[in-house]
Design a protein around this motif. Structure first.
Motif, PDB file in Angstrom:
ATOM      1  N   LYS A 152     -13.884 -35.410 -11.297  1.00  0.00           N
ATOM      2  CA  LYS A 152     -13.739 -34.250 -10.414  1.00  0.00           C
ATOM      3  C   LYS A 152     -13.555 -34.705  -8.969  1.00  0.00           C
ATOM      4  O   LYS A 152     -12.705 -34.170  -8.248  1.00  0.00           O
ATOM      5  N   CYS A 161     -17.874 -29.618  -7.165  1.00  0.00           N
ATOM      6  CA  CYS A 161     -18.321 -30.944  -7.584  1.00  0.00           C
ATOM      7  C   CYS A 161     -19.808 -30.899  -7.710  1.00  0.00           C
ATOM      8  O   CYS A 161     -20.484 -31.480  -8.349  1.00  0.00           O
ATOM      9  N   LEU A 215     -21.901 -37.441 -17.916  1.00  0.00           N
ATOM     10  CA  LEU A 215     -21.895 -36.520 -16.771  1.00  0.00           C
ATOM     11  C   LEU A 215     -21.406 -37.220 -15.503  1.00  0.00           C
ATOM     12  O   LEU A 215     -20.651 -36.638 -14.715  1.00  0.00           O
ATOM     13  N   GLU A 252     -17.652 -37.537 -15.687  1.00  0.00           N
ATOM     14  CA  GLU A 252     -17.035 -36.234 -15.428  1.00  0.00           C
ATOM     15  C   GLU A 252     -17.052 -35.923 -13.933  1.00  0.00           C
ATOM     16  O   GLU A 252     -16.060 -35.445 -13.374  1.00  0.00           O
ATOM     17  N   TYR A 253     -18.168 -36.194 -13.287  1.00  0.00           N
ATOM     18  CA  TYR A 253     -18.306 -35.947 -11.855  1.00  0.00           C
ATOM     19  C   TYR A 253     -17.330 -36.811 -11.065  1.00  0.00           C
ATOM     20  O   TYR A 253     -16.657 -36.340 -10.148  1.00  0.00           O
TER      21      TYR A 253
END
Length: 163
Positions: free
Chosen positions: A153, A163, A146, A149-150
């Motif tokens: 972004k 976001c 995670l 992924e953040y």
């Protein structure tokens, strides 16, 4: 679960505990990097080199893992090389690529700095049963995904994307 009984916790308490852990580790990483004569980004990149072991990372792969540009990773590698932490080797399959290897003496220095902390963490993990360790490992793995992924972004910097 199968370890020591634990008090119940809410997601908010878990999130707060995680925030405190991250803050403590960020401050700790800064101090460890300082003791090793590095900055945190360079130390993090060196950790990626160590993790790769004999499967030497290409400079571009290191840039991707660290979420920096290839230009930035060149500067990081220059600093690590000057400080005696890494050497660059030509890629035998593609002479345009560079592979990064850890210097054994530097590995020993880093391991010595981390030894006490890892010994305490190992003792802490020993307080948990196999099922609990499976949950902890799963949570760390999924939370890391995670976080990546953040970060991706954020790096896209797309105003249309939450976001």
């Amino acid at each position: 679960m199968d370890g020591t009984p634990r008090p119940p916790a809410t997601p908010a308490q878990a999130l707060s505990a995680m925030d405190h852990l991250i803050a403590a580790h960020v401050i700790g990483q800064q101090e460890l990097a300082r003791r090793l004569g590095l900055n945190v980004t360079d130390l993090t990149c060196f950790a990626f080199v160590l993790e790769a072991g004999e499967n030497l990372l290409a400079a571009g792969d290191l840039a991707a893992r660290a979420h920096v540009t290839t230009g930035a990773v060149t500067g990081i590698l220059n600093r690590l090389e000057r400080a005696g932490y890494v050497t660059r080797r030509p890629d035998p399959a593609d002479r345009r690529r560079v592979r990064v290897a850890a210097v054994p003496a530097a590995v020993n220095r880093v391991e010595a700095v981390y030894a006490g902390h890892y010994k305490r963490l190992t003792a802490l993990f020993a307080d948990y049963g196999p099922g609990e360790l499976a949950v902890i490992t799963d949570w760390f793995t999924r939370a890391t995904s995670l976080a990546h992924e953040y970060l991706e972004k954020l790096n896209r910097n797309d105003p249309e994307e939450d976001c």
